[in-house]
Design a protein around this motif. Structure first.
Motif, PDB file in Angstrom:
ATOM      1  N   SER A  61       0.921  -1.108  -0.117  1.00 58.07           N
ATOM      2  CA  SER A  61       0.048   0.033   0.010  1.00 58.07           C
ATOM      3  C   SER A  61       0.851   1.306   0.054  1.00 58.07           C
ATOM      4  N   ALA A  62       2.007   1.235   0.724  1.00 59.21           N
ATOM      5  CA  ALA A  62       2.780   2.350   1.021  1.00 59.21           C
ATOM      6  C   ALA A  62       3.436   2.619  -0.435  1.00 59.21           C
ATOM      7  N   ARG A  64       2.263   1.725  -3.480  1.00 63.24           N
ATOM      8  CA  ARG A  64       1.426   2.260  -4.477  1.00 63.24           C
ATOM      9  C   ARG A  64       1.395   3.557  -4.166  1.00 63.24           C
ATOM     10  N   VAL A  65       1.110   4.120  -3.193  1.00 61.34           N
ATOM     11  CA  VAL A  65       0.960   5.692  -2.666  1.00 61.34           C
ATOM     12  C   VAL A  65       2.166   6.403  -3.151  1.00 61.34           C
ATOM     13  N   LEU A  69       1.921   9.218  -6.074  1.00 60.08           N
ATOM     14  CA  LEU A  69       2.751  10.539  -5.828  1.00 60.08           C
ATOM     15  C   LEU A  69       3.922  10.869  -6.921  1.00 60.08           C
ATOM     16  N   GLY A  96       4.291  14.217   0.767  1.00 58.86           N
ATOM     17  CA  GLY A  96       3.768  12.878   0.744  1.00 58.86           C
ATOM     18  C   GLY A  96       4.551  11.810   0.307  1.00 58.86           C
ATOM     19  N   ALA A 100       5.258   8.683   2.131  1.00 61.74           N
ATOM     20  CA  ALA A 100       5.244   7.209   1.587  1.00 61.74           C
ATOM     21  C   ALA A 100       6.091   6.328   1.717  1.00 61.74           C
TER      22      ALA A 100
END
Length: 356
Positions: A61-62, A64-65, A69, A96, A100
């Motif tokens: 998930s991290a 992907r973020v 970004l 961000g 991330a």
């Protein structure tokens, strides 16, 4: 090039710029990332690379973020947005992205430690397993704490207002540094104690220990305290530096196997050979005895009784406690049934006049 294809070389409308920068670019980047993950999952599934598989799964998930970004930052210079809006969006995306990336890196490092801690330790686990698991847990927490602190520091220094306030507060604050050092002394002491415990191993997870008169098992080791699960299902929470400054009794330092004794106080007339044979029968018929050590010896002579010691062994502390209780019950029942006069007695003699 994508913007030229969408607009045919004309100026891009604001709504289309927003669509490209915040929807299409992240979507394409996430699609490429999904294909890459699918390929790697297929390649790693055929191998026995447990660590790589865990690292690939944790923190997705991290990642992907971070990729989304990064795609936004790459697309912002190519679209037609107002300068202030583009600059603010780029700054927010960069901030961000730092969060991330720190999140992803921390999760990946933690996954390396987690991949070696999948098995649970029982009471009979050997000392090497306990040592490795204790070290992994302590160093995992240290690595996660360092990752969080580093990420927070990078985020704070990336914000101009916060950086300016921090520099203005601590530019000439030598006294504040001394106060902070004194205030942080317990935390630093606990941190150093945690590293010492991980390296020297006075205790490990699952060890049976006697602390402050309480017997229990080490259930949790954190950077500041150790939790002892006592036999009556309570939790004894002890500061971690306690174990580097005071003596403790560790029953499973090298092995869970134990030797222990039961003392029986009987009359001088007791047949020790019969008592020895009965104790051996009790042990041989009990699954609690691990068949390593057995002995029955007269270890002391009291004024009105003799002290008989039964030495025996068991695989772990729980089995030893039950075996001691069983030995006491069976020996008392044996003496009461077959040699009642061999139990401790008080003797006195009457003179002839008193007898008459």
């Amino acid at each position: 090039m994508l913007t030229e294809l969408l607009t045919g070389g004309r100026e891009m409308p604001v709504w289309l710029s927003l669509l490209v920068a915040f929807v299409l670019a992240p979507a394409l980047a996430l699609l490429v990332l999904w294909l890459l993950h699918a390929l790697l999952d297929r390649l790693l599934s055929a191998s026995n690379a447990r660590v790589l598989q865990r690292v690939m799964v944790d923190g997705r998930s991290a990642v992907r973020v971070a990729v989304a970004l990064l795609a936004i930052q790459a697309a912002l210079p190519e679209v037609d947005l107002p300068t202030e809006a583009s600059r603010a969006a780029s700054r927010a995306a960069a901030l961000g992205l730092v969060v991330a990336l720190g999140w992803a890196a921390t999760r990946k490092v933690a996954a390396v430690f987690d991949s070696y801690m999948v098995e649970e330790l029982g009471e009979n686990a050997d000392w090497l397993q306990r040592r490795r698991r204790t070290q992994l847990i302590v160093f995992r927490r240290l690595a996660v704490s360092a990752g969080v602190a580093l990420t927070a520091g990078l985020v704070l220094t990336a914000i101009p207002a916060v950086r300016t306030v921090g520099l203005s507060l601590f530019a000439s604050a030598g006294v504040a540094g001394i106060v902070a050092g004194l205030a942080a002394r317990p935390a630093v002491s606990n941190l150093i104690a945690g590293i010492q415990i991980a390296l020297t191993q006075p205790i490990r997870l699952g060890d049976a220990v006697l602390v402050e008169g309480e017997w229990g098992h080490v259930a949790e080791i954190t950077s500041t305290y150790v939790t002892i699960a006592t036999w009556d299902q309570r939790s004894l929470v002890v500061p971690i530096n306690y174990f580097t400054e005071r003596p403790i009794r560790n029953w499973t330092k090298t092995s869970a196997q134990l030797l222990d004794t039961v003392f029986v106080y009987v009359d001088y007339t007791v047949p020790v050979a019969a008592l020895r044979a009965e104790a051996q029968r009790i042990l041989e018929t009990s699954p609690l005895w691990d068949r390593r050590v057995f002995a029955v010896q007269v270890t002391d002579l009291k004024e009105r009784s003799i002290e008989v010691r039964v030495l025996m062994s068991a695989a772990n502390s729980g089995a030893m406690f039950d075996l001691r209780c069983l030995m006491r019950e069976e020996l008392v029942a044996f003496l009461a049934k077959h040699y009642p006069k061999a139990l401790p007695q008080t003797r006195f003699t009457l003179s002839e006049a008193q007898a008459a």
